[in-house]
Scaffold this motif. Sequence first.
Motif, PDB file in Angstrom:
ATOM      1  N   PHE A 210       0.861  -1.178   0.000  1.00  0.00           N
ATOM      2  CA  PHE A 210       0.000   0.000   0.000  1.00  0.00           C
ATOM      3  C   PHE A 210       0.892   1.220   0.000  1.00  0.00           C
ATOM      4  O   PHE A 210       1.844   1.297   0.761  1.00  0.00           O
ATOM      5  N   SER A 211       0.615   2.178  -0.879  1.00  0.00           N
ATOM      6  CA  SER A 211       1.445   3.385  -0.881  1.00  0.00           C
ATOM      7  C   SER A 211       0.572   4.621  -0.982  1.00  0.00           C
ATOM      8  O   SER A 211      -0.501   4.586  -1.584  1.00  0.00           O
ATOM      9  N   LEU A 212       1.065   5.672  -0.370  1.00  0.00           N
ATOM     10  CA  LEU A 212       0.311   6.920  -0.358  1.00  0.00           C
ATOM     11  C   LEU A 212       1.230   8.070  -0.720  1.00  0.00           C
ATOM     12  O   LEU A 212       2.336   8.177  -0.206  1.00  0.00           O
ATOM     13  N   GLU A 213       0.744   8.890  -1.644  1.00  0.00           N
ATOM     14  CA  GLU A 213       1.519  10.047  -2.081  1.00  0.00           C
ATOM     15  C   GLU A 213       0.838  11.285  -1.518  1.00  0.00           C
ATOM     16  O   GLU A 213      -0.379  11.397  -1.589  1.00  0.00           O
ATOM     17  N   GLU A 214       1.645  12.177  -0.951  1.00  0.00           N
ATOM     18  CA  GLU A 214       1.043  13.373  -0.356  1.00  0.00           C
ATOM     19  C   GLU A 214       1.397  14.615  -1.156  1.00  0.00           C
ATOM     20  O   GLU A 214       2.421  14.663  -1.829  1.00  0.00           O
ATOM     21  N   TYR A 215       0.555  15.633  -1.017  1.00  0.00           N
ATOM     22  CA  TYR A 215       0.937  16.948  -1.521  1.00  0.00           C
ATOM     23  C   TYR A 215       2.064  17.458  -0.628  1.00  0.00           C
ATOM     24  O   TYR A 215       2.256  16.959   0.487  1.00  0.00           O
ATOM     25  N   PRO A 216       2.836  18.451  -1.083  1.00  0.00           N
ATOM     26  CA  PRO A 216       3.901  18.975  -0.226  1.00  0.00           C
ATOM     27  C   PRO A 216       3.317  19.434   1.107  1.00  0.00           C
ATOM     28  O   PRO A 216       2.144  19.804   1.177  1.00  0.00           O
ATOM     29  N   PRO A 217       4.120  19.414   2.159  1.00  0.00           N
ATOM     30  CA  PRO A 217       3.598  19.827   3.464  1.00  0.00           C
ATOM     31  C   PRO A 217       3.195  21.303   3.475  1.00  0.00           C
ATOM     32  O   PRO A 217       3.642  22.084   2.639  1.00  0.00           O
TER      33      PRO A 217
END
Lengths: 413, 265
Positions: A210-217
Amino acid sequence: MVDLPRRLFQSPWEFREAGLFTAVAVIAGFSVQYAGLGIGIPQAHLPYNALFLGLFALAVISAGLAFRNNAFVKWLGGIPLGLCLICAIALLSLIGGIIPQTAPAPGSRPALLGLNQIFSSWPFALTILLFLANLGLSLSWKLVPFKVQNLQFILFHAGFWIALSCAIFGAPDLQRLVVPVEEGKASNLGYTMDSETPQIIPFSVFLQDFSLEEYPPQLLLFDPNTGKIFEERSKANILVHKGLKASWKGLDIDVLDFIPYALPGKSGVPEPADRTAGIPFAKIRITSTNATVREEWITTGSPFVNTKDAQVGSLFLGIRPGTPKAFRSEVTVQDETGNPSKATLEVNHPINFMGWKLYQMGYDQKAGRWSKVSLIEVIRDPWLPAVYLGFFMIMAGNILFFWNGIKRTEGAS
Amino acid sequence: MIVNFTNAAIAAITCWTLGTLMSILSRRTPALKLPAFALSFGGSLVMAAFIAFYWVLLDRPPLRTLGETRLWYATLIPLVGFLVEYRWKIDWLKYYCMALAAFFLGINMLHPEVFDKTLMPALQSPWFIPHVIVYLVGYVLLAASSVTALHNVSLQVRKKENLTGESVSHYLALLGFVLLSFGLIFGALWAKEAWGHYWTWDPKETWAFLSWLAYLGYLHAWRYKIDRAKLQWYLALSFVVLLVCWFGVNYLPSAANSVHTYSQS
C-alpha cells in the motif's frame, strides 16, 4: 348554452382528480409505513424481482394497448397524473433533501413515518410504482404503432423507465462489502457497514503493497496554547517548496532548502533518505521586524521521528504533512480455482473481477503514509448494465430533443 | 499573486458597466453598437483569461470550490446574453446577464477563498471537467431562462406586448434541461467509478434530482398547453431550487454526510 365549470370526477378527468389520486396514494403510503411500525418494503432478490418487474411491464404495456381508448386508462397514462406524480416524487425527495437520511431513533415519529429513510419508505415506493405505470402507459401508446418521429419520446421515456425501475427493483441485489487487508496477507472476508459479522466473498485479495503520495507539506504559524492558526498575508494555503517566501505581520520566512524525503542526520543537518522511511524537512530563514535573522531546520515528523517546529516569540512555525494526493494498493486477486491476477487499485480506477468491481476505498488514517492496511471495497451489481442502458437511452433521447428543439425554432422564426 | 482576482474582477465589471452604458446610448447613436459589444465581450474575455491564468497557477482545473464555479459562471453567463441577442434580436437579456455576472464576482470579492492547489483523489478523474462544465453551462442557461421569464412576467403586469419572450425562456429552459440531464448522468457514471455506486441519495444528488424534476415538470406542463403566461412564474421560481442545489445544500441539516463538500464558502 352556458359553459358550466367542470365538477370533480366529471369526465374527462384532469388535474384535480390526478392531484386527489396522488394525495391519496401518498397518504396511504404513509399510513402503511406508520401501521407497519417502521417495517420496510419486502425485498425480492433475483430472479424474483426480475420476474415481478417483467410481469409489471407486461401488464402496463398490455393494459395500455388493450384499453387505449378507455377514458380512465387514458387519464392514468396522461400528463396531468404524470405531473402530479412528479410533484409527489419531488416533495418526498425534498423531505429526503432536508432531513438527514441516517438511522433514526427507534420509535420516534420521523422513524415511524419513514422520514429518515424516505427513499426506502412505503410512500416513496408507492409513488414510484404509480409513476412507472403512468410512464409505461404513455410509452405503450408511442411504441405501437412505431413512428420515427416518436423516437426521441421513446428513447427518453423508455430510458427513464428502465433506469428507474432497474435501479429500484435491483437494489436488493446490490452487494457492497469492505475487505480490510494487511500488507503481505490475503483476505476473502468482507464487512457491511452495519454488521460485524464478515461475509465470505468468492475470491481472495492479497495485498503486496500500500502506498500513499502526499501533496507537499503546509507551512503554518500557530499559537500552541490555543491552537489558533494565523492566516498568511496572501491568504493562500502555503505548500512548501524551495525558494518559497511567506510572510505574516512582522515576520518574513524564506524556505532555503526543502528535502521531501530525509531523515535526521548527524550535526543536525538532515540527510536524504528513500521514499519509504524519509519525511519532509525544510530549512527556513526567519526574519522578524526587530531585525533578528536566524536559520533553522524544521520537519513534519512521523511515527518514528519527532516533529520539529521553530519558535517565534510565543508562536510556533511548523510544517505539517500535506493532504493525500493519491493512494494505491498493489494486489493479487485469486478466484476459487486459484487463478491469480495482479492489479493496482487506485481511487477512480476500480478493477473488474468475476463480476465484481474492486475499489481502493481507504487505509489506516492514523498511520497515514505508513499504513500497512488497505480498505478495499468490493461491489456486485448485476442490474448495472440495465441501468446504464437506461442512462444511454436518456442521453440519446436528449440529443434528439436538443436537435429537434433547434430545428423547430428555426422553422418558427 | 501578481495578477489577482480582485483586479481581474474590477476590470471585468468595469468593462460590463461601460459596455452596458454605451449599449444604452447606442440606441440613439448606432455607431456605438460595436464598441459597446466589444467592451461587454471584453469583460468576459478578461475573466476567461483570469481562469486560464488561475488554472496554470493552481496546477488543477479551478472547478473545485463554490467560489471557483462562480468564476466560470460569471464568465459564461454574459455570453448567453450575447447569443440570445444574436439569435432572437432580444437586446435586454444581456444587461441582466452582465448584472448577474457582476453579482457573482461580487460574492467572490466579499468572501475571498483560500488559494489551495490540492485536489483530493476522488476528484482526479476524467469526469471532473465534463461533469462540472456541463452543469455550469446548464445553470447559466437556466438562469437566463429564469431572468427572461421574470421579464415576461413584468411585461404581463404592465400589459405590454411580448411576442418572442415566452419562446426564448422556453428554449433556454429546454437547453438547460438537456444539460442538467447530461450533468446528472455524467455524475452518476463518475460516482460509480469513484465511490462504487451511481446513486446514493447524497444530499447534493437529491437536490440535483429535484432541480431536474422541476424542469421536467415544466416541460410537461408546457407540452400540455397550460397557460404559458402562468408558466413564466414557474420558470422564474424553478431557479430557486437550482440555487439551493448549488449553494444552499451546504447549509441544510442533511449536508453533514455529503460527499460534495469540497467547498469553503
